[in-house]
Design an enzyme around this catalytic site. Sequence first.
Site, mmCIF file in Angstrom:
data_model
loop_
_atom_site.group_PDB
_atom_site.id
_atom_site.type_symbol
_atom_site.label_atom_id
_atom_site.label_comp_id
_atom_site.label_asym_id
_atom_site.label_seq_id
_atom_site.Cartn_x
_atom_site.Cartn_y
_atom_site.Cartn_z
ATOM 1 N N HIS A 42 0.733 -1.222 -0.040
ATOM 2 C CA HIS A 42 0.041 0.023 0.000
ATOM 3 C C HIS A 42 0.867 1.291 0.034
ATOM 4 O O HIS A 42 2.143 1.148 0.233
ATOM 5 C CB HIS A 42 -0.966 0.108 1.248
ATOM 6 N N LYS A 86 -0.507 4.601 4.621
ATOM 7 C CA LYS A 86 -1.323 3.762 5.380
ATOM 8 C C LYS A 86 -0.555 3.352 6.829
ATOM 9 O O LYS A 86 0.466 3.086 6.649
ATOM 10 C CB LYS A 86 -1.505 2.499 4.654
#
Length: 266
Positions: free
Chosen positions: A154, A158
């Site tokens: 990600h 995040k």
Amino acid sequence: MKVGLFGANGRMGRVLIEALDQNENAELSVATVRDDSPWIGMNVGELAGIGKKPIDCLGMSSLTQQHADVMIDFTLPVVFENNIAWCVANKMPVVIGTTGLSESQLAVLDEAAKTIPIVFAANYSVGVNLMLSLVRQAAKALGNTADIEITEAHHRFKQDAPSGTAMAIGEAIADELGRDLKTCAVYGREGKEPERDQGTIGFATVRAGDIVGEHTALFADIGERLEITHKASSRLTFAKGAVHAAQWLHGKPAGLYSMVDVLDLK
């Protein structure tokens, strides 16, 4: 149908504004931010970069039951309990995509579902939820002989790791094999270790750049391996899935639902 947003100024909040603007059967009726937020009064369309719209951001204290038929919450664990408490107090259905919830927060979620209808999912992509079904099939066929590893990547912003989606994949596999993920999961490997325990499920995490979301479940045996992968290139995929879930949830009885229910993947 009137849909309201918690945390309109967040990354997913802005994309949800765009998704609702594109939907012919649901409309954005209210968009909230924290009461101390500098975004109060900001036009939602300008916030999302889609041009001026007839709604401005409101502080949470200004939100009323009349503003929406269903709320969507893709915020952070730190505000989750306040948001769910408001929904319970106002008998408001809610779609929740907040990840990284603690065990105590999950218990709060379960208790709230006794009063209001809730859709809770780690990922609202149709493809990811199909992947959850596929990894169960793979686990049933290969899980007792193959080594199982889950990798995910990600964007750099995040905060929770492994991702909620990676954990959902692990839970699906463990459930199919009759294992407890809390005891069989291995999160990262370093240094010299004993030979791999075939009963474990490994996780590896990447955080880099602007990666939207990539997940792979690897089933590796001697002589062959199966990889089931999902890659997202736009957050709009998740936002559209959440809006679809909100439309599905409207009018449902109290209970805790998942995207398996929404997409009828049982």
